[in-house]
Design an enzyme around this catalytic site. Sequence first.
Site, PDB file in Angstrom:
ATOM      1  N   ASP A   1     -49.558   5.555 -22.124  1.00  0.00           N
ATOM      2  CA  ASP A   1     -49.467   6.929 -22.620  1.00  0.00           C
ATOM      3  C   ASP A   1     -48.015   7.387 -22.640  1.00  0.00           C
ATOM      4  O   ASP A   1     -47.569   8.048 -23.589  1.00  0.00           O
ATOM      5  CB  ASP A   1     -50.307   7.849 -21.723  1.00  0.00           C
ATOM      6  CG  ASP A   1     -50.201   9.302 -22.101  1.00  0.00           C
ATOM      7  OD1 ASP A   1     -50.627   9.666 -23.217  1.00  0.00           O
ATOM      8  OD2 ASP A   1     -49.669  10.092 -21.293  1.00  0.00           O
TER       9      ASP A   1
ATOM     10  N   GLU B   1     -53.850   2.647 -25.481  1.00  0.00           N
ATOM     11  CA  GLU B   1     -52.676   2.943 -24.660  1.00  0.00           C
ATOM     12  C   GLU B   1     -52.418   1.826 -23.656  1.00  0.00           C
ATOM     13  O   GLU B   1     -51.263   1.493 -23.375  1.00  0.00           O
ATOM     14  CB  GLU B   1     -52.867   4.287 -23.960  1.00  0.00           C
ATOM     15  CG  GLU B   1     -52.828   5.469 -24.923  1.00  0.00           C
ATOM     16  CD  GLU B   1     -53.100   6.796 -24.256  1.00  0.00           C
ATOM     17  OE1 GLU B   1     -52.729   7.826 -24.834  1.00  0.00           O
ATOM     18  OE2 GLU B   1     -53.701   6.816 -23.151  1.00  0.00           O
TER      19      GLU B   1
END
Length: 233
Positions: A56, A128
């Site tokens: 992320d 991610e």
Amino acid sequence: MSLSAALAAFSERLGHRFSDEDLLRRAVTHGSASGMSPAGGGAGREDNQRLEFLGDRVLGLVMAEALLAADREAREGQIAPRFNTLVRRETCAEVARDSGLGEVLRLGRSEALSGGRRKEALLADAMEAVIAAIYLDAGLEVAREVVLRLWGPRIAAAPDDARDAKTALQEWAQARGQTVPAYGVIAREGPDHQPLFTIEVRLESGQTARAEARSKRLAEHAAAAKLLKDIGG
């Protein structure tokens, strides 16, 4: 142990060959298949949650750099909504579907039977995690190249308006004394890993619009944007 044929094909689609193949295996392993409960914690954990946390941040850095480089005159207030659009869960899940990530997710039996390979949250988290795996395997430059290739034209197409179309349509309706717009699925086509949804939005006053997209949420936003354009909102 070498990668399975499916994981090797997925790695090829990413455009990155892993030196540490265990990183990729961990990136596609959901907590339901890790052999430990989510509350278990501990150093032996083999699911993708820690990678998702790192990925992320890597994705955010790459997108921020790309947006600043693409528009050197834009102010923070213009860049922020574009950034939010590019890193949000729906976009990550869309990229995951486009790359066939759902096909190689390692899930527990119950999660697989409940349609886990199509779930937006699982796809986004795994995407991610894959970004983090590439970063740890080959560094930031390689991770940046892969992310920019996967996100492709989405970067240039990110909108300036901080409000999304659904919010804008709801505000338009309520300002005129109408109830909240209603959304419904008209059709769902395509394979499980790459579905295509047709969504219709309807106002209390009778106006409607339809749109297609790879997720329900994106189709709802597209339908709302189309109806806003039709009614001059």
